[in-house]
Design a protein around this motif. Structure first.
Motif, mmCIF file in Angstrom:
data_model
loop_
_atom_site.group_PDB
_atom_site.id
_atom_site.type_symbol
_atom_site.label_atom_id
_atom_site.label_comp_id
_atom_site.label_asym_id
_atom_site.label_seq_id
_atom_site.Cartn_x
_atom_site.Cartn_y
_atom_site.Cartn_z
ATOM 1 N N VAL A 46 0.839 -1.207 0.000
ATOM 2 C CA VAL A 46 0.000 0.000 0.000
ATOM 3 C C VAL A 46 0.870 1.252 0.000
ATOM 4 O O VAL A 46 0.578 2.220 -0.697
ATOM 5 C CB VAL A 46 -0.973 -0.024 1.194
ATOM 6 N N LEU A 47 1.968 1.218 0.771
ATOM 7 C CA LEU A 47 2.836 2.405 0.810
ATOM 8 C C LEU A 47 3.487 2.645 -0.552
ATOM 9 O O LEU A 47 3.855 3.773 -0.876
ATOM 10 C CB LEU A 47 3.916 2.252 1.884
ATOM 11 N N ALA A 48 3.620 1.603 -1.357
ATOM 12 C CA ALA A 48 4.223 1.757 -2.682
ATOM 13 C C ALA A 48 3.181 2.103 -3.743
ATOM 14 O O ALA A 48 3.522 2.363 -4.894
ATOM 15 C CB ALA A 48 4.951 0.462 -3.068
ATOM 16 N N ASP A 49 1.891 2.129 -3.338
ATOM 17 C CA ASP A 49 0.815 2.414 -4.284
ATOM 18 C C ASP A 49 0.903 3.871 -4.759
ATOM 19 O O ASP A 49 0.971 4.777 -3.936
ATOM 20 C CB ASP A 49 -0.528 2.178 -3.559
ATOM 21 N N PRO A 50 0.908 4.098 -6.079
ATOM 22 C CA PRO A 50 1.035 5.482 -6.567
ATOM 23 C C PRO A 50 -0.065 6.417 -6.054
ATOM 24 O O PRO A 50 0.157 7.611 -5.909
ATOM 25 C CB PRO A 50 0.965 5.348 -8.095
ATOM 26 N N ARG A 51 -1.253 5.865 -5.742
ATOM 27 C CA ARG A 51 -2.327 6.744 -5.268
ATOM 28 C C ARG A 51 -2.024 7.324 -3.890
ATOM 29 O O ARG A 51 -2.634 8.276 -3.446
ATOM 30 C CB ARG A 51 -3.654 5.974 -5.217
ATOM 31 N N LEU A 52 -1.071 6.695 -3.209
ATOM 32 C CA LEU A 52 -0.719 7.167 -1.876
ATOM 33 C C LEU A 52 0.607 7.948 -1.899
ATOM 34 O O LEU A 52 1.110 8.361 -0.864
ATOM 35 C CB LEU A 52 -0.580 5.958 -0.943
ATOM 36 N N ALA A 53 1.141 8.135 -3.133
ATOM 37 C CA ALA A 53 2.493 8.686 -3.245
ATOM 38 C C ALA A 53 2.621 10.031 -2.539
ATOM 39 O O ALA A 53 3.612 10.279 -1.849
ATOM 40 C CB ALA A 53 2.889 8.810 -4.713
ATOM 41 N N ASP A 54 1.599 10.920 -2.681
ATOM 42 C CA ASP A 54 1.741 12.252 -2.080
ATOM 43 C C ASP A 54 1.729 12.179 -0.555
ATOM 44 O O ASP A 54 2.476 12.897 0.110
ATOM 45 C CB ASP A 54 0.663 13.225 -2.612
ATOM 46 N N VAL A 55 0.915 11.271 -0.002
ATOM 47 C CA VAL A 55 0.865 11.130 1.454
ATOM 48 C C VAL A 55 2.172 10.558 1.981
ATOM 49 O O VAL A 55 2.740 11.036 2.973
ATOM 50 C CB VAL A 55 -0.310 10.217 1.875
ATOM 51 N N VAL A 56 2.686 9.530 1.293
ATOM 52 C CA VAL A 56 3.933 8.903 1.731
ATOM 53 C C VAL A 56 5.072 9.913 1.615
ATOM 54 O O VAL A 56 5.900 10.052 2.527
ATOM 55 C CB VAL A 56 4.227 7.634 0.900
ATOM 56 N N ALA A 57 5.085 10.672 0.495
ATOM 57 C CA ALA A 57 6.155 11.659 0.300
ATOM 58 C C ALA A 57 6.095 12.731 1.386
ATOM 59 O O ALA A 57 7.123 13.106 1.959
ATOM 60 C CB ALA A 57 6.033 12.295 -1.081
#
Lengths: 256, 250
Positions: free
Chosen positions: B230-241
């Motif tokens: 999930v952390l590698a999911d592009p839809r979450l990229a802005d949150v992870v970044a």
């Protein structure tokens, strides 16, 4: 080094004589353009310090001066010079705007009540653009904006009288992480662009590291450590600081 | 133990929770993450039959086989506290201000018919277990926020629930206090213990405890899988970044 702008010497505040003081012997110097963070656990005196620096409360001990001139709570008129130079960004964007005042008027309010000369409408439009909003946002109502946008509006309002210092108590703690980063970046940009000094109270050490040059650690109202953020976080001299740092949960290094 | 199918919470303006389906296995620890307004708290309320009057809830939620969407208070009675339990966000408003905390923790046991002395002993022991040894005679106002959240957790655990739902259990707490509460949640949930559904806006908190993450966005479940995926999911990229940018580097 330039002369310090905002100086506190030996500040103390005692709310309840039977209890320990809320603040005890805190001194600090904020130079033009410098960004200082104040950290500590709940009850360590962070908010009391911010309120004393904003002349919202009278210290029981110690003094606050701005560019050498003593600051003490008083009438709006007697503090006008100080309010033009030192502004604040409140914590909760949901409650810091009057719901029935259009945001343009809210942002212009400090210009009016601090008797700042010039074209206020033009200044508001310029401020709204500076914080990343459309200039026509001025005609809209607070409820039409998200929490992050309202915090941008609060920053625009604080910047309106062209202050030299912003004192902000937890300015981003009510925001989601993505918006939090945007607002922290905005604070950093306006500080760099305008040579604005920042004093930020935050329990979020990540925000502190991203935003501040120096950090002051408080514990039970007393200063326990102060220095450049890299040095204090890299090699904490006080167990209080080490405990705060150890408690921060870290995102597992997956996918990076 | 928890099966959710096509769960929808609708108000006249549109759905707050929109066709959410997932399941939780016994002892599994699942994080529910998403931005403000993504529907996290609405989802929790709908799962536990706590949606306030107004929104309509449709779809299916089965708690150990019992359908609870539209269930009456009587249908919930054997489940609440014994199968499911909630730790709410704000420990200041979750407790009865006029009842000593030891007595509050003992009350659910008394309601189940446990004898007074036995209920008392178990409540005291549980308060000791959550690190509040000797504080059972205090009123909530005589405790700190972190201590009150520990009481709320003891109150949730006293019925030995098999699913603990925690809605932002540490977001009102300091980091040092948060660390203690997370350690406690770690000790009392997991394989062989209660399952955990942890709602949080803080990815680091979720990954500290959970092996699996659900991501809500605009009321929809947009990702569901192991934490790393999930952390590698592009839809979450802005949150992870953003989480990484605001992480503390030492």
């Amino acid at each position: 080094m330039t002369a310090p702008l905002l100086v506190a010497e030996g500040l103390g505040r005692h709310f309840d004589r039977s209890a320990a003081p809320a603040l005890d012997g805190v001194s600090l110097r904020l130079h033009p353009g410098e960004r200082l963070a104040v950290v500590g656990e709940s009850g360590s005196g962070k908010t009391t310090l911010a309120r004393l620096l904003l002349a919202l409360e009278t210290p029981d001990a110690g003094t606050v001066t701005l560019a050498g001139r003593p600051v003490r709570p008083g009438s709006p008129r007697s503090l006008r010079w100080f309010r033009r130079a030192v502004q604040t960004v409140p914590q909760d964007p949901a409650r810091s705007f009057h719901p029935r005042i259009r945001v343009g008027d809210a942002v212009a309010e400090p210009l009016a009540c601090l008797r700042v000369p010039g074209d206020h409408t033009a200044r508001v439009a310029q401020l709204l653009v500076a914080v990343g909003l459309e200039p026509d946002a001025a005609r809209r109502w607070p409820h039409e904006f998200s929490g992050g946008q309202r915090q941008r509006l609060a920053i625009a309002r604080a910047l309106a009288p062209r202050p030299q210092v912003l004192v902000a108590d937890e300015p981003v703690s009510a925001l989601d992480v993505v918006v939090r980063l945007q607002v922290v970046d905005l604070l950093r940009e306006v500080s760099e662009a305008e040579g604005l000094a920042l004093l930020v109270v935050s329990h979020d050490l990540g925000v502190v590291q991203h935003l501040a040059h120096r950090v002051l650690v408080l514990d039970a109202g007393r200063p326990v450590e102060e220095g450049p953020v890299g040095q204090v976080f890299g090699h904490p001299a006080s167990p209080v600081t080490a405990r705060l740092l150890d408690a921060v949960p870290t995102l597992a290094e997956v996918g990076s | 133990m928890l099966h959710v199918h096509d769960l929808t919470v609708r108000v006249p303006g549109g759905p707050l929770v929109d066709g959410v389906s997932f399941a939780v296995a016994p002892g599994e620890r699942v994080g529910v993450v998403g931005a403000s307004g993504a529907g996290k708290s609405q989802l929790v309320a709908a799962l536990l039959g706590l949606t306030p009057p107004g929104p309509t809830v449709s779809g299916s939620v089965r708690v150990e086989g019992t359908e609870v969407v539209g269930a009456s208070a009587a249908a919930w009675r054997p489940l609440r506290g014994r199968v499911t339990a909630l730790v709410a966000q704000d420990p200041g408003t979750a407790l009865d201000p006029l009842t000593r905390v030891g007595r509050q923790v003992a009350l659910p046991l008394r309601a189940q018919g446990v004898a007074r002395g036995e209920a008392h002993t178990r409540a005291w022991a549980l308060l000791a277990e959550v690190g509040l040894d000797g504080l059972a005679r205090r009123y909530p106002a005589q405790l700190s926020g972190g201590q009150r959240q520990r009481v709320a957790l003891a109150l949730a655990l006293v019925g030995a629930p098999r699913l603990l739902v925690a809605d932002e259990p540490t977001s009102a707490l300091d980091v040092t206090v948060q660390a203690g509460v997370l350690d406690l949640l770690d000790r009392v949930t997991g394989p062989g213990l209660a399952a955990l559904l942890l709602v949080t806006h803080d990815l680091a908190v979720a990954t500290r405890l959970c092996s699996r993450l659900l991501v809500l966005e605009g009321g929809r479940l947009v990702a569901d899988g192991p934490v790393a995926d999930v952390l590698a999911d592009p839809r979450l990229a802005d949150v992870v970044a953003a989480s990484r940018a605001l992480a503390v580097h030492r």
